[in-house]
Each structure stands twice: as structure tokens, then as C-alpha cells.
Write a protein that holds these residues in place. Structure first.
Motif, PDB file in Angstrom:
ATOM      1  N   PRO A 243       0.817  -1.221   0.000  1.00  0.00           N
ATOM      2  CA  PRO A 243       0.000   0.000   0.000  1.00  0.00           C
ATOM      3  C   PRO A 243       0.847   1.266   0.000  1.00  0.00           C
ATOM      4  N   LYS A 244       2.073   1.168   0.530  1.00  0.00           N
ATOM      5  CA  LYS A 244       2.957   2.339   0.591  1.00  0.00           C
ATOM      6  C   LYS A 244       3.348   2.826  -0.799  1.00  0.00           C
ATOM      7  N   PHE A 245       3.102   2.002  -1.809  1.00  0.00           N
ATOM      8  CA  PHE A 245       3.460   2.400  -3.169  1.00  0.00           C
ATOM      9  C   PHE A 245       2.681   3.640  -3.602  1.00  0.00           C
ATOM     10  N   LEU A 251       4.871  11.103  -4.227  1.00  0.00           N
ATOM     11  CA  LEU A 251       6.137  11.827  -4.113  1.00  0.00           C
ATOM     12  C   LEU A 251       6.781  12.039  -5.480  1.00  0.00           C
ATOM     13  N   ILE A 252       6.691  11.022  -6.345  1.00  0.00           N
ATOM     14  CA  ILE A 252       7.267  11.145  -7.683  1.00  0.00           C
ATOM     15  C   ILE A 252       6.543  12.225  -8.482  1.00  0.00           C
ATOM     16  N   ILE A 253       5.200  12.260  -8.359  1.00  0.00           N
ATOM     17  CA  ILE A 253       4.430  13.286  -9.065  1.00  0.00           C
ATOM     18  C   ILE A 253       4.875  14.687  -8.620  1.00  0.00           C
ATOM     19  N   ILE A 254       5.001  14.898  -7.301  1.00  0.00           N
ATOM     20  CA  ILE A 254       5.430  16.201  -6.778  1.00  0.00           C
ATOM     21  C   ILE A 254       6.843  16.534  -7.261  1.00  0.00           C
ATOM     22  N   HIS A 255       7.733  15.544  -7.198  1.00  0.00           N
ATOM     23  CA  HIS A 255       9.115  15.748  -7.640  1.00  0.00           C
ATOM     24  C   HIS A 255       9.177  16.136  -9.109  1.00  0.00           C
ATOM     25  N   GLN A 297      -8.089  -1.431 -14.845  1.00  0.00           N
ATOM     26  CA  GLN A 297      -7.052  -0.473 -14.479  1.00  0.00           C
ATOM     27  C   GLN A 297      -5.662  -0.885 -14.944  1.00  0.00           C
ATOM     28  N   ILE A 298      -5.533  -2.040 -15.581  1.00  0.00           N
ATOM     29  CA  ILE A 298      -4.204  -2.518 -15.968  1.00  0.00           C
ATOM     30  C   ILE A 298      -3.498  -1.524 -16.887  1.00  0.00           C
ATOM     31  N   ASN A 299      -4.208  -1.003 -17.880  1.00  0.00           N
ATOM     32  CA  ASN A 299      -3.559  -0.088 -18.815  1.00  0.00           C
ATOM     33  C   ASN A 299      -3.272   1.276 -18.202  1.00  0.00           C
ATOM     34  N   ASN A 300      -3.922   1.618 -17.084  1.00  0.00           N
ATOM     35  CA  ASN A 300      -3.583   2.852 -16.382  1.00  0.00           C
ATOM     36  C   ASN A 300      -2.238   2.755 -15.670  1.00  0.00           C
ATOM     37  N   LEU A 301      -1.710   1.549 -15.530  1.00  0.00           N
ATOM     38  CA  LEU A 301      -0.394   1.378 -14.918  1.00  0.00           C
ATOM     39  C   LEU A 301       0.683   2.103 -15.727  1.00  0.00           C
ATOM     40  N   ILE A 302       0.422   2.332 -17.009  1.00  0.00           N
ATOM     41  CA  ILE A 302       1.437   2.961 -17.843  1.00  0.00           C
ATOM     42  C   ILE A 302       1.777   4.358 -17.350  1.00  0.00           C
ATOM     43  N   PHE A 303       0.802   5.055 -16.748  1.00  0.00           N
ATOM     44  CA  PHE A 303       1.081   6.396 -16.225  1.00  0.00           C
ATOM     45  C   PHE A 303       2.139   6.331 -15.133  1.00  0.00           C
ATOM     46  N   ILE A 304       2.019   5.352 -14.237  1.00  0.00           N
ATOM     47  CA  ILE A 304       2.993   5.203 -13.156  1.00  0.00           C
ATOM     48  C   ILE A 304       4.363   4.850 -13.727  1.00  0.00           C
ATOM     49  N   ILE A 305       4.388   4.014 -14.745  1.00  0.00           N
ATOM     50  CA  ILE A 305       5.658   3.646 -15.375  1.00  0.00           C
ATOM     51  C   ILE A 305       6.303   4.870 -16.031  1.00  0.00           C
ATOM     52  N   LEU A 306       5.520   5.714 -16.668  1.00  0.00           N
ATOM     53  CA  LEU A 306       6.054   6.926 -17.267  1.00  0.00           C
ATOM     54  C   LEU A 306       6.650   7.847 -16.207  1.00  0.00           C
ATOM     55  N   LEU A 307       6.010   7.938 -15.057  1.00  0.00           N
ATOM     56  CA  LEU A 307       6.547   8.743 -13.962  1.00  0.00           C
ATOM     57  C   LEU A 307       7.905   8.220 -13.512  1.00  0.00           C
ATOM     58  N   MET A 308       8.012   6.898 -13.434  1.00  0.00           N
ATOM     59  CA  MET A 308       9.275   6.298 -13.020  1.00  0.00           C
ATOM     60  C   MET A 308      10.402   6.682 -13.980  1.00  0.00           C
TER      61      MET A 308
END
Length: 308
Positions: A243-245, A251-255, A297-308
Motif C-alpha cells: 500500500p505504501k506504493f 512523491l514522484i508526481i510532486i518531484h 485499471q491494468i492499462n492505467n499502470l502505464i502512467f505510473i511507469i512513465l513517472l518512473m
């Protein structure tokens, strides 16, 4: 499935002609057709279906690794990006199962890799390969076109709004050359789903492309709050290993907002366009479905990957 015609598929239960036939048309059945060929060659073995999806999933992760190398210029750090995706519970679960959402995401990642190669090499063939992969992904699951529409957004920003995406060159130097390639994907996907709707309606079959009940505007505040709570709990407890993810993503979004000028402009714009499509437009349009099916929601994971 007894019907050999790829455009007239049958389902494993009676869902057509008022529950009297097995006809059904949803996503383009190329994956199912490939599996049927494997069954014909090697006999019916369920693991063949799972194996095919796993192979495609691993190829998608490898494409994500190669994409990361192009941006980060470091192979060791680049491995962390696909590893993050592989910690997603829903991605790992569905990539070894039968619903094609994770498979479509993997194909979209292959398309994104080809597009990034196009950015760095400025060769038309990479752009063509990219759109071909996106077309296949969109035919498998229309939700996987988030990255495609983000790239199309780049095209409009540069060509129509004259926004400079690169410091030293235009991304789409000859706009009319790329427009037919974009249209190929759009016409292929839209044309097929219109056919699927017509086919399902003609046979009075269930079809998942109807939006009459799915949009958030169809529900009262109490139902919206209930579905949103279910979505939040799933995101918190089932989408990643901890859940901490969620807090790490925040934090990544703010950064990224604070240091926006230090990063690749194209990747930044794609990230924001994907967020707008996926977490805002998509979730509002398919609101009822995200409350019932976690794989939406699987394809929404791409947003998190782009942030990374």
C-alpha cells in the motif's frame, strides 16, 4: 468454439439470440485465433494459452527495459522500471491468465519502444512499426491506446499549436507524412469496434462496448462513493506489492512537477496527457466497470511507469 470464421466468433455460453446461441463479438479475436491454432497443432492444453500470454508479457517488459535504456543511458538502472511493473499484482496475475488487458498493455509497450526509437533516430520505419503495434494493442483492448492518443496529442501540439517539443528539431518535420499512419490505427480500431457493435446488436448479444450504464453521470452520489471506495481499496491493496506504493507515486508526481524543466520534454508531456486520459477521462467514462473489474485499471499502470 465450432465456428472457424475469425469475424464470426462463438462464446462458451449462450449469450446471443435471447440466450439461444453462442455468438458474441467483443475485442478483435486474433489472440484467441492464435491459441486455437496452437490447440489444433498440439492438442487442447490450457497452459499453451497461458504460455503465449506470458511470452508476450515478457516481451513487453523487455521493450520497456530497452525504452528505459534510451532515456537513462544505463542498463542497471533501466531494469528497475520493468521490475516495478512486474511488482503489480494485477499485471502478473492477468498476464498468465485469459483476459487480454495485460497482453494488450505489453503490445502497447512494444509500440512505445518503437516510438522512442523514432524520437532518437528520426526514421519513419520506427514510427510505422510503433503505430502497427498500437493498432494490434487497440484491437485487443481499446483501453491500451492511452499511449497512442498521447503521441497523437504530441502531433497536434507541435503541428497545430506550434509548441516546440525538441530543443533542436521538430518531432514531426513533415506533418502530412505522418497523418495517414495515425489514421490507419484510428480507422482500423474504430472500424472494427463499430462492426463488433453491429454484429452483437444484430444477434442481440451482450457487448462490452456499450456505454449506456458505465459513465459516472448515470449514478447518484451514494453509488459513486461506493464505487470510488472500492476502486481506492483495490488500488491500495491489490495493484502493487505494498500500500505504501501509493505514497511513493505521490512523491514522484510532486518531484516531477518541481523539476519539470530538468527532464525530457516529450516524456513529460506524454505523462501528463496519459494521466488526463487514463485517470480522468477513462475512469469517468468506464466508472461502473472500474468498480466491478480490477483488470480495467491494468492499462492505467502505464502512467505510473512513465513517472518512473
Amino acid at each position: 468454439m465450432h465456428n472457424p470464421d475469425i469475424l464470426e466468433p462463438e462464446f462458451g455460453s449462450f449469450v446471443g439470440e435471447k440466450n439461444e446461441s453462442q455468438v458474441l463479438q467483443l475485442e478483435f479475436p486474433i489472440l484467441y485465433y492464435a491459441v486455437s491454432i496452437l490447440y489444433r497443432l498440439f492438442g487442447y492444453h490450457e497452459f499453451l494459452y497461458r504460455l503465449l500470454n506470458i511470452i508476450i508479457g515478457l516481451l513487453g517488459l523487455y521493450a520497456l527495459f530497452k525504452t528505459s535504456v534510451l532515456f537513462l543511458k544505463d542498463k542497471l538502472h533501466s531494469w528497475t522500471i520493468p521490475i516495478y511493473l512486474f511488482t503489480s499484482i494485477i499485471f502478473v496475475f492477468y498476464i498468465s491468465n485469459f483476459i487480454p488487458d495485460a497482453t494488450a498493455l505489453a503490445v502497447a509497450l512494444m509500440g512505445f519502444y518503437q516510438f522512442v526509437k523514432f524520437i532518437f533516430n528520426d526514421k519513419l520505419k520506427y514510427f510505422i512499426f510503433s503505430i502497427l503495434f498500437f493498432t494490434i494493442a487497440g484491437l485487443l483492448k481499446v483501453q491500451s491506446l492511452l499511449l497512442f492518443f498521447s503521441i497523437l496529442g504530441l502531433y497536434f501540439l507541435e503541428v497545430i499549436f506550434k509548441i516546440r517539443l525538441h530543443k533542436d528539431k521538430k518531432l514531426f518535420s513533415k506533418p502530412l507524412k505522418y497523418l495517414p499512419i495515425f489514421l490507419f490505427c484510428l480507422i482500423s480500431v474504430i472500424g472494427y469496434y463499430l462492426y463488433a457493435k453491429w454484429y452483437s446488436d444484430t444477434h442481440q448479444s451482450f457487448t462490452s462496448i456499450r456505454l449506456s450504464r458505465s459513465g459516472i453521470w448515470n449514478y447518484d452520489r451514494e453509488t459513486i462513493a461506493e464505487i470510488w471506495d472500492l476502486f481506492y481499496r483495490r488500488f491500495k491493496n491489490a495493484y502493487f506489492h505494498s500500500p505504501k506504493f501509493i505514497y511513493l507515486v505521490g512523491l514522484i508526481i510532486i518531484h516531477n512537477i518541481i523539476f519539470i524543466k530538468k527532464y525530457n520534454r516529450v516524456l513529460n508531456i506524454i505523462s501528463y496527457l496519459t494521466f488526463f486520459q487514463g485517470f480522468i477521462v477513462f475512469n469517468l467514462v468506464f466508472f461502473f466497470s472500474i468498480g466491478r473489474c480490477d483488470y480495467y485499471q491494468i492499462n492505467n499502470l502505464i502512467f505510473i511507469i512513465l513517472l518512473m
